[in-house]
Design an enzyme around this catalytic site. Structure first.
Site, short mmCIF file in Angstrom:
data_model
loop_
_atom_site.label_atom_id
_atom_site.label_comp_id
_atom_site.label_asym_id
_atom_site.label_seq_id
_atom_site.Cartn_x
_atom_site.Cartn_y
_atom_site.Cartn_z
N LYS A 1 16.15 8.61 -19.76
CA LYS A 1 16.28 7.71 -18.61
C LYS A 1 16.21 6.25 -19.06
O LYS A 1 16.91 5.39 -18.52
CB LYS A 1 15.20 8.00 -17.55
CG LYS A 1 15.37 9.35 -16.84
CD LYS A 1 16.57 9.39 -15.91
CE LYS A 1 16.60 10.66 -15.06
NZ LYS A 1 17.81 10.80 -14.24
N TYR B 1 12.77 13.32 -21.34
CA TYR B 1 13.21 12.82 -20.03
C TYR B 1 13.02 11.31 -19.96
O TYR B 1 13.92 10.57 -19.54
CB TYR B 1 12.40 13.53 -18.94
CG TYR B 1 12.77 13.17 -17.52
CD1 TYR B 1 13.82 13.83 -16.87
CD2 TYR B 1 12.08 12.20 -16.81
CE1 TYR B 1 14.16 13.52 -15.55
CE2 TYR B 1 12.41 11.88 -15.50
CZ TYR B 1 13.44 12.55 -14.87
OH TYR B 1 13.77 12.23 -13.57
N SER C 1 14.58 6.82 -13.05
CA SER C 1 13.22 7.26 -12.74
C SER C 1 12.24 6.20 -13.21
O SER C 1 12.51 5.48 -14.18
CB SER C 1 12.95 8.57 -13.50
OG SER C 1 11.59 8.91 -13.40
N ASN D 1 24.67 19.70 -5.15
CA ASN D 1 24.42 20.96 -4.44
C ASN D 1 23.02 21.12 -3.88
O ASN D 1 22.80 21.97 -3.02
CB ASN D 1 24.75 22.16 -5.36
CG ASN D 1 23.99 22.13 -6.66
OD1 ASN D 1 24.20 21.23 -7.47
ND2 ASN D 1 23.09 23.09 -6.87
N LYS D 2 22.06 20.31 -4.36
CA LYS D 2 20.69 20.47 -3.84
C LYS D 2 19.89 19.19 -4.05
O LYS D 2 20.39 18.21 -4.63
CB LYS D 2 20.00 21.65 -4.55
CG LYS D 2 19.70 21.41 -6.02
CD LYS D 2 19.04 22.62 -6.67
CE LYS D 2 18.71 22.37 -8.12
NZ LYS D 2 18.19 23.54 -8.81
N ASP E 1 30.56 20.02 -14.39
CA ASP E 1 29.41 20.14 -15.29
C ASP E 1 29.45 18.89 -16.16
O ASP E 1 30.40 18.69 -16.93
CB ASP E 1 29.54 21.41 -16.15
CG ASP E 1 28.36 21.60 -17.09
OD1 ASP E 1 27.71 20.59 -17.46
OD2 ASP E 1 28.08 22.75 -17.46
N LYS F 1 9.79 16.05 -3.67
CA LYS F 1 9.64 17.52 -3.69
C LYS F 1 11.00 18.17 -3.91
O LYS F 1 11.75 18.40 -2.95
CB LYS F 1 9.11 18.01 -2.33
CG LYS F 1 7.69 17.63 -2.01
CD LYS F 1 7.37 18.12 -0.60
CE LYS F 1 6.29 17.32 0.06
NZ LYS F 1 4.98 17.44 -0.53
#
Ligand SMILES: NC(=O)c1ccc[n+]([C@@H]2O[C@H](COP(=O)([O-])OP(=O)(O)OC[C@H]3O[C@@H](n4cnc5c(N)ncnc54)[C@H](OP(=O)(O)O)[C@@H]3O)[C@@H](O)[C@H]2O)c1
Length: 311
Positions: free
Chosen positions: A239, A235, A179, A22-23, A71, A267
């Site tokens: 990862k 995090y 990442s 969605n983003k 989800d 960003k």
């Protein structure tokens, strides 16, 4: 409907699922894959946000994007997506595991940080920006636990549920959006680092044990002393575990291409818009790996668009 009988014709194009579409980077990956002729199932946990994203892509002329709720921490939501894909397409060609959580609490609403942080960040280099992000974040046990549940277990459960559909594809591939924070150089306990890198001996059960140990150490305030990564610890650990799992899976499923990608420092909300690159740039690095020619590398890590070390 049963037995894969569908009232919709199965498209002749490749079919992709993107989590957290969605983003941010996920939305960009959807846009770029759809622009390359792929039928995209854009998933999001929130129906309104997901529907709005599909509409936005539709306005750009990308009509081969379908929404489905997902989800990744909800087993029934994952099962509903798997059923939908089975009935509608009978296979899956590309799975992009993009959805993730920062594993920290933020001191300000990340969604508005793009406006509020612009002036503060001006002139800062990468390390200064990461330092700024760290100053605006708080590590709590609940956020750390949610980080592991979402970024490692959620991703793994999605893969497990969709694996039969990927195996039904002649060119099935999984791209895990990882990442550089998941690199093993952040583990200061040498034994732990070796164990996570020695994927020939590592098992999924052992990964579960290691993640349990991390959470216990974190709760007891001993994560630092035990040599786990510091700053955005959950995090980084999640990862790294996802990278290790990807390598295990790649060896177990030689018919699939299973790879990890660092999209760059972008960003988006997860970085409170402190990154140096745009979501378009991050999305293109992910889409590039998803669209690599058939029969390419598997069990690899990509950084700056090139194959790189997991360490
Ligand atoms: N931005 C960077 O600099 C950077 C660097 C390295 C790696 N990454 C990785 O890139 C990926 C995309 O991150 P981003 O930068 O685009 O961040 P973002 O804008 O914050 O997007 C994260 C996405 O994950 C979704 N999500 C979170 N929890 C979910 C759940 N339980 N189920 C389904 N969706 C869930 C979010 O949905 P909601 O909108 O509903 O919250 C959102 O769509 C992540 O895997 C991140 O770790 C980013």
């Amino acid at each position: 409907m049963e037995g894969g009988i569908s009232s919709f014709p199965v498209p002749s194009t490749r079919i992709a699922v993107v989590t957290g579409g969605n983003k941010g980077i996920g939305l960009e990956v959807c846009r770029q894959l759809a622009g390359n002729g792929v039928t995209v199932v854009l998933t999001a946990r929130d129906e309104t946000r997901g529907g709005a994203a599909v509409e936005k892509l539709g306005e750009l002329g990308l009509s081969s994007v379908i929404f489905h709720q997902l989800d990744i921490t909800d087993a029934s939501s994952i099962a509903r997506l798997a059923d939908f894909l089975k009935i509608r397409f009978g296979r899956l060609d590309i799975l992009i595991n993009n959805a993730a959580f920062g594993g920290v609490e933020y001191n300000r609403d990340p969604a508005y940080a793009s406006v509020t942080s612009e002036e503060e960040l001006c002139g800062m280099d990468r390390d200064q920006r990461l330092e700024w992000l760290w100053r605006n974040s708080r590590e709590t046990y609940d956020a750390a636990k949610k980080g592991l549940q979402t970024n490692y277990y959620g991703t793994k459960h999605v893969i497990e549920a969709l694996l039969p559909l990927l195996q039904a594809s002649s060119n099935g591939r999984i791209v895990n959006v990882s990442s550089d924070f998941g690199l093993l150089r952040f583990f200061r306990n040498e034994e732990l680092k070796q164990e996570l890198n020695n994927v020939g001996n590592l098992t999924e059960e052992r990964l579960d044990e290691l993640l349990d140990t991390f959470l216990k150490d974190f709760e007891a305030g001993k994560a630092d002393a035990r040599g786990w990564p510091v700053a955005f610890a959950a995090y980084k650990v999640a990862k790294a575990a996802m990278n290790a799992y990807s390598r295990i899976l790649a060896a177990k499923e030689p018919g699939l291409r299973v790879n990890c990608v660092h999209p760059g420092y972008i960003k988006t909300d997860i970085t409170m818009h402190s990154g140096l690159l745009t979501p378009e740039e991050g999305g293109s690095r992910v889409a590039k790996v998803a669209l690599l020619p058939e029969g390419g590398v598997t069990g690899a890590f990509f950084e700056d668009g090139e194959e790189a070390s997991f360490v």
